[in-house]
Enzyme design. Sequence first.
Site, PDB file in Angstrom:
ATOM      1  N   LEU A  32      -8.985 112.682  79.939  1.00 39.38           N
ATOM      2  CA  LEU A  32      -7.891 112.066  80.701  1.00 39.38           C
ATOM      3  C   LEU A  32      -7.319 113.004  81.758  1.00 39.38           C
ATOM      4  CD1 LEU A  32      -5.974 109.621  80.987  1.00 39.38           C
ATOM      5  CD2 LEU A  32      -4.540 110.651  79.213  1.00 39.38           C
ATOM      6  N   GLN A  46       1.732 116.792  74.064  1.00 35.66           N
ATOM      7  CA  GLN A  46       2.150 117.491  72.850  1.00 35.66           C
ATOM      8  C   GLN A  46       1.342 118.787  72.714  1.00 35.66           C
ATOM      9  OE1 GLN A  46       0.844 115.759  69.143  1.00 35.66           O
ATOM     10  NE2 GLN A  46       2.961 115.798  68.394  1.00 35.66           N
ATOM     11  N   ARG A  77     -12.949 104.133  84.225  1.00 34.98           N
ATOM     12  CA  ARG A  77     -12.794 104.185  82.775  1.00 34.98           C
ATOM     13  C   ARG A  77     -12.817 102.815  82.094  1.00 34.98           C
ATOM     14  NH1 ARG A  77     -14.026 109.534  81.544  1.00 34.98           N
ATOM     15  NH2 ARG A  77     -12.739 110.932  82.805  1.00 34.98           N
TER      16      ARG A  77
END
Lengths: 224, 224, 224, 224
Positions: D77, D88, D167
């Site tokens: 990504l 995160q 994608r």
Amino acid sequence: MEVSLIGHTPDPELTVAAAARLCYSPDQVSQLLEGLTLTRARKLITKLQKMGHFSPFEHASFTFGIAGVSRSLSHQLVRHRIASYSQQSQRYVKFEDLAVVVPPTIAAKPEAQEKFTAAMEVIRDAYQALLGLVPAEDARYVLPNASQTNLVMTMNARSLRNFFALRCCARAQWEIRELAWRMLDLVQAVAPTLFADAGPNCWSSIGCQQGAMSCGEPPSRTSR
Amino acid sequence: MEVSLIGHTPDPELTVAAAARLCYSPDQVSQLLEGLTLTRARKLITKLQKMGHFSPFEHASFTFGIAGVSRSLSHQLVRHRIASYSQQSQRYVKFEDLAVVVPPTIAAKPEAQEKFTAAMEVIRDAYQALLGLVPAEDARYVLPNASQTNLVMTMNARSLRNFFALRCCARAQWEIRELAWRMLDLVQAVAPTLFADAGPNCWSSIGCQQGAMSCGEPPSRTSR
Amino acid sequence: MEVSLIGHTPDPELTVAAAARLCYSPDQVSQLLEGLTLTRARKLITKLQKMGHFSPFEHASFTFGIAGVSRSLSHQLVRHRIASYSQQSQRYVKFEDLAVVVPPTIAAKPEAQEKFTAAMEVIRDAYQALLGLVPAEDARYVLPNASQTNLVMTMNARSLRNFFALRCCARAQWEIRELAWRMLDLVQAVAPTLFADAGPNCWSSIGCQQGAMSCGEPPSRTSR
Amino acid sequence: MEVSLIGHTPDPELTVAAAARLCYSPDQVSQLLEGLTLTRARKLITKLQKMGHFSPFEHASFTFGIAGVSRSLSHQLVRHRIASYSQQSQRYVKFEDLAVVVPPTIAAKPEAQEKFTAAMEVIRDAYQALLGLVPAEDARYVLPNASQTNLVMTMNARSLRNFFALRCCARAQWEIRELAWRMLDLVQAVAPTLFADAGPNCWSSIGCQQGAMSCGEPPSRTSR
């Protein structure tokens, strides 16, 4: 020059703070906004600024309408590449009148103003005459840098902060500097903490980077 | 207009092919160039083009010197954001003479040429007079779009391919179209396979994307 | 970790200096390199650094081969967006063996090393078994962050300077920090002036921007 | 996988249409929204799509919360560079449990599932043990690609359209393809015309660009 903020990410400070929180938290995304008051968000944003952690600032975007600026300014403006632009086309738009930006130094000297005005009149006539002879995209070759143009521009908060660092600086040209300060006022009104320390580098922890070209005196927020 | 290729990544095709090979190979980086002849590299590059896998093309960069183009052109050019520019400054450079680009449609009509030349003379005089009265960065507000400017520009092969797709197209303005075709000739001379199918979209497998604005007739390589 | 400079813009310092010179000069592009010795080029580059004028630095690109780094590192690395990457694919490459990077803190503690090695052995077996049952792109879900990967990366000198500012910093993770310092050595060897003051922010006129997270002690060039 | 649209430019279609209108209009910026109904805006947007004029689409930004995806996915990504990410951190977050993504091909075969589960248990134990011995940023070297991660991502509509083209394609890996289709559903709900023809290239006027790698059968909107 007319500058307006025609849109922005809703709740820009909550959005940035939630994204930043995610980096350091085991919480799920759905929990990120839980208990995130504006007060807490701003506290976190201030902390990010102090640590130089600006990537979450990119999640907040701001879209401006900019009218009545010169093509000199727009040519400088579009050099900022982390941004999106839609600009009034001189290829497709035929201008009925020639609206121009007059630099203050020219307006202040009658002799200069006179030369300037006379040149603008000749250009205006030449442009109108050429419109009748060649395509508008070619007639425009006579138009001056002073020609007014309109743009819609979108930048995220991180790119804006860089823009302010460079263009609020006394070393930037007067016209784009005025634009930068006006934009800063507009975004500070809706996201005061994101831009709390934004402005020329001399205002931030980075400090002046102009070396021998430094103006030597940081502008005050009131006297700028 | 003068356009020259003042530098580029050495062995651009070997570099791109080696990078592409890395993606699909368990080999070490040090082995990538082993046995990689130019013939093999070109075969691989052709394969990448057919699969639409253009990211390795970014490893090859090309730097151009561009002189004698108009500020109309440069304002369009710098809108390509995946590129680097150094442009002759009208803020810092005081021009002794006013060199201009004359659009062919104007040069072709005596009436238009006359209007154009007369306007340029007035502008030239006004600019010189203003240089004596105000800073150069303000005097330049009278300068026309036709003013010649010089640039150094660097783009990688992938960004160049996009540039050619848009600016070699018949819908682009004549001046930047001429620049695009000249640049294409220059890079094809040093990296023929990287740019084998470069040019307007109508030349590639993508095809014309201009819809109702299509010119309807793809340019031939000779008649462009 | 193996890091090599596999290519770069020829004469990177002359290229940058010529581009910078263009901005302030009425000269033609063809004259830019006239009389531009390396000594003069370096003097000009040093001046640009002191004025914070880094856009001409973008004309010099550097391509690196990077082997034997972890996927932890590569995930951090590709977050630098003003750069080009080709990375060995875990979708398409089936690895016969599992080469891994062992963090020094783990290697230093026998108890940690033992746990780590045992886990790697289980992963290796699971991966090989899965390769026989499912596509490689799915088998790889068991592979660890420690897995070695290879990349080819290209960055221009301005983007590299930003990379060094962030990743040579003591706050960066040890593995990408090692990569950054190795890359800095490699580019300083071929373009010493472009990178004369490159390194962590604490080495430059900007100074540490880590606030409360500052390490407090700038690394020396020898003790880093 | 949980995907939500946590914010976007208000009135994205009106914003894009107003920006596009500016390019071709002598009107002032303040007049751009006058008389611009959603119906008119959508008509204009459809026209822009047909002419391949996508730059105004950049003024609309979309921010997503993405949870429970693998690190394999996030590594793919973040290769999309015209976008903003907050992810995160495995350096700063200590995970109490090891949440993982199981590829469907593995879940479908008991033998594969068993190998996978056993490996995850060993990894979980090794990670917890290492957390007691070394910093979390080093313990994470044992964590697998399957580890779940959370992100906040912002992309503008033009960059999103490119993301969908690549994608949503059958050639993309199953996990990021699922993410792409979910994101497409979310943005089509709030800006149907901006994304009316978005999806894999085979759905658009560009057509499949995969060459010999083509799947040969465009997905239907229902059977994807």
